[in-house]
Design a protein around this motif. Structure first.
Motif, mmCIF file in Angstrom:
data_model
loop_
_atom_site.group_PDB
_atom_site.id
_atom_site.type_symbol
_atom_site.label_atom_id
_atom_site.label_comp_id
_atom_site.label_asym_id
_atom_site.label_seq_id
_atom_site.Cartn_x
_atom_site.Cartn_y
_atom_site.Cartn_z
ATOM 1 N N ILE A 23 48.377 -8.983 8.661
ATOM 2 C CA ILE A 23 47.400 -7.904 8.560
ATOM 3 C C ILE A 23 46.204 -8.306 9.396
ATOM 4 O O ILE A 23 45.721 -9.435 9.287
ATOM 5 N N GLN A 24 45.728 -7.381 10.244
ATOM 6 C CA GLN A 24 44.559 -7.675 11.073
ATOM 7 C C GLN A 24 43.551 -6.544 10.937
ATOM 8 O O GLN A 24 43.924 -5.365 10.938
ATOM 9 N N ASN A 25 42.287 -6.907 10.813
ATOM 10 C CA ASN A 25 41.202 -5.930 10.799
ATOM 11 C C ASN A 25 40.863 -5.601 12.248
ATOM 12 O O ASN A 25 40.354 -6.442 12.985
ATOM 13 N N LEU A 32 31.065 -4.133 9.390
ATOM 14 C CA LEU A 32 31.066 -5.135 8.331
ATOM 15 C C LEU A 32 32.497 -5.505 7.967
ATOM 16 O O LEU A 32 33.444 -4.805 8.328
ATOM 17 N N ALA A 33 32.644 -6.583 7.211
ATOM 18 C CA ALA A 33 33.962 -6.958 6.702
ATOM 19 C C ALA A 33 34.481 -5.846 5.795
ATOM 20 O O ALA A 33 33.704 -5.119 5.169
ATOM 21 N N SER A 34 35.802 -5.708 5.746
ATOM 22 C CA SER A 34 36.431 -4.677 4.926
ATOM 23 C C SER A 34 37.410 -5.306 3.953
ATOM 24 O O SER A 34 38.038 -6.328 4.254
ATOM 25 N N ASP A 35 37.567 -4.664 2.801
ATOM 26 C CA ASP A 35 38.599 -5.059 1.848
ATOM 27 C C ASP A 35 39.885 -4.318 2.192
ATOM 28 O O ASP A 35 39.856 -3.120 2.499
ATOM 29 N N PHE A 36 40.993 -5.050 2.120
ATOM 30 C CA PHE A 36 42.311 -4.481 2.389
ATOM 31 C C PHE A 36 43.169 -4.615 1.149
ATOM 32 O O PHE A 36 43.155 -5.648 0.472
ATOM 33 N N ASN A 37 43.933 -3.566 0.865
ATOM 34 C CA ASN A 37 44.824 -3.552 -0.280
ATOM 35 C C ASN A 37 46.257 -3.389 0.224
ATOM 36 O O ASN A 37 46.529 -2.516 1.050
ATOM 37 N N ILE A 38 47.152 -4.251 -0.257
ATOM 38 C CA ILE A 38 48.563 -4.181 0.128
ATOM 39 C C ILE A 38 49.355 -3.655 -1.057
ATOM 40 O O ILE A 38 49.204 -4.141 -2.182
ATOM 41 N N THR A 39 50.209 -2.656 -0.810
ATOM 42 C CA THR A 39 51.100 -2.144 -1.839
ATOM 43 C C THR A 39 52.534 -2.230 -1.334
ATOM 44 O O THR A 39 52.791 -2.115 -0.135
ATOM 45 N N TYR A 56 41.847 -7.988 -0.307
ATOM 46 C CA TYR A 56 41.575 -9.172 0.498
ATOM 47 C C TYR A 56 40.572 -8.787 1.581
ATOM 48 O O TYR A 56 40.766 -7.788 2.290
ATOM 49 N N LYS A 57 39.506 -9.549 1.713
ATOM 50 C CA LYS A 57 38.431 -9.225 2.655
ATOM 51 C C LYS A 57 38.691 -9.864 4.021
ATOM 52 O O LYS A 57 38.995 -11.049 4.107
ATOM 53 N N LEU A 58 38.565 -9.031 5.072
ATOM 54 C CA LEU A 58 38.697 -9.505 6.452
ATOM 55 C C LEU A 58 37.545 -8.972 7.295
ATOM 56 O O LEU A 58 37.199 -7.785 7.211
ATOM 57 N N LYS A 59 36.979 -9.850 8.116
ATOM 58 C CA LYS A 59 35.987 -9.430 9.099
ATOM 59 C C LYS A 59 36.717 -8.805 10.291
ATOM 60 O O LYS A 59 37.895 -9.078 10.511
ATOM 61 N N PRO A 60 36.019 -7.983 11.087
ATOM 62 C CA PRO A 60 36.660 -7.431 12.281
ATOM 63 C C PRO A 60 37.247 -8.546 13.158
ATOM 64 O O PRO A 60 36.607 -9.570 13.399
ATOM 65 N N VAL A 87 49.360 -1.097 3.910
ATOM 66 C CA VAL A 87 48.067 -1.777 3.856
ATOM 67 C C VAL A 87 47.001 -0.717 4.099
ATOM 68 O O VAL A 87 47.151 0.163 4.954
ATOM 69 N N LYS A 88 45.941 -0.783 3.293
ATOM 70 C CA LYS A 88 44.867 0.205 3.409
ATOM 71 C C LYS A 88 43.528 -0.497 3.542
ATOM 72 O O LYS A 88 43.222 -1.417 2.786
ATOM 73 N N ASN A 89 42.760 -0.072 4.522
ATOM 74 C CA ASN A 89 41.383 -0.520 4.692
ATOM 75 C C ASN A 89 40.540 0.295 3.721
ATOM 76 O O ASN A 89 40.390 1.507 3.886
ATOM 77 N N LEU A 90 40.034 -0.353 2.692
ATOM 78 C CA LEU A 90 39.316 0.363 1.644
ATOM 79 C C LEU A 90 37.955 0.877 2.096
ATOM 80 O O LEU A 90 37.412 1.800 1.495
ATOM 81 N N ARG A 91 37.421 0.323 3.169
ATOM 82 C CA ARG A 91 36.130 0.797 3.696
ATOM 83 C C ARG A 91 36.327 2.090 4.489
ATOM 84 O O ARG A 91 35.641 3.081 4.267
#
Length: 105
Positions: A23-25, A32-39, A56-60, A87-91
Motif C-alpha cells: 500500500i502506498q500513499n 498531511l499523513a492519511s489513515d488507510f483501512n484495509i478490508t 494504518y497511517k502513511l505520509k505522502p 484499501v481506503k484512504n480515510l482522509r
C-alpha cells in the motif's frame, strides 16, 4: 495505491496461502499523513489474517508491505474463487479494490 502479489493462487482445500500487499500513499507531498483501512472479503467458510492493525497511517510517498494469510476451507470444491482486498484512504475517501483469483484443485 495497492499491489497484490501474487495476483492469482493455485491451492488445495485446507491450504493456508500467503499474499503480499503493498500500500502506498500517493497523495501530493504537501498533504498531511492519511489513515488507510484495509478490508478483505473471502468466500464463505474461508478465513484470513492480516498482520497490521487498521487504520494504518502513511505520509505522502510512504509505503507499507504486509502479509495476508488466507485459509482455504477444508470442504472447498474444485473451481475458481475470488478474494477481494480493498484499501481506503480515510482522509480523501479514495479507495482501490483488487480481486485475487484462487484456483482450487
Amino acid at each position: 495505491y495497492l499491489i497484490v502479489d501474487p495476483p492469482s493462487v493455485v491451492a488445495l482445500p485446507g491450504d493456508t496461502t500467503y499474499v503480499i500487499l503493498q500500500i502506498q500513499n500517493i497523495d501530493s507531498p504537501s498533504c498531511l499523513a492519511s489513515d488507510f483501512n484495509i478490508t478483505t472479503i473471502v468466500p464463505v467458510g474461508w478465513s484470513y489474517q492480516i498482520f497490521i492493525q487498521n487504520p494504518y497511517k502513511l505520509k505522502p510517498g510512504e509505503s507499507l508491505w504486509t502479509s495476508l494469510n488466507i485459509n482455504v476451507a477444508n470442504n472447498a470444491q474444485p473451481g475458481k474463487y475470488q478474494v477481494q482486498v480493498s484499501v481506503k484512504n480515510l482522509r480523501s475517501g479514495l479507495s482501490r479494490t483488487w480481486l485475487i483469483d484462487y484456483i482450487i484443485q
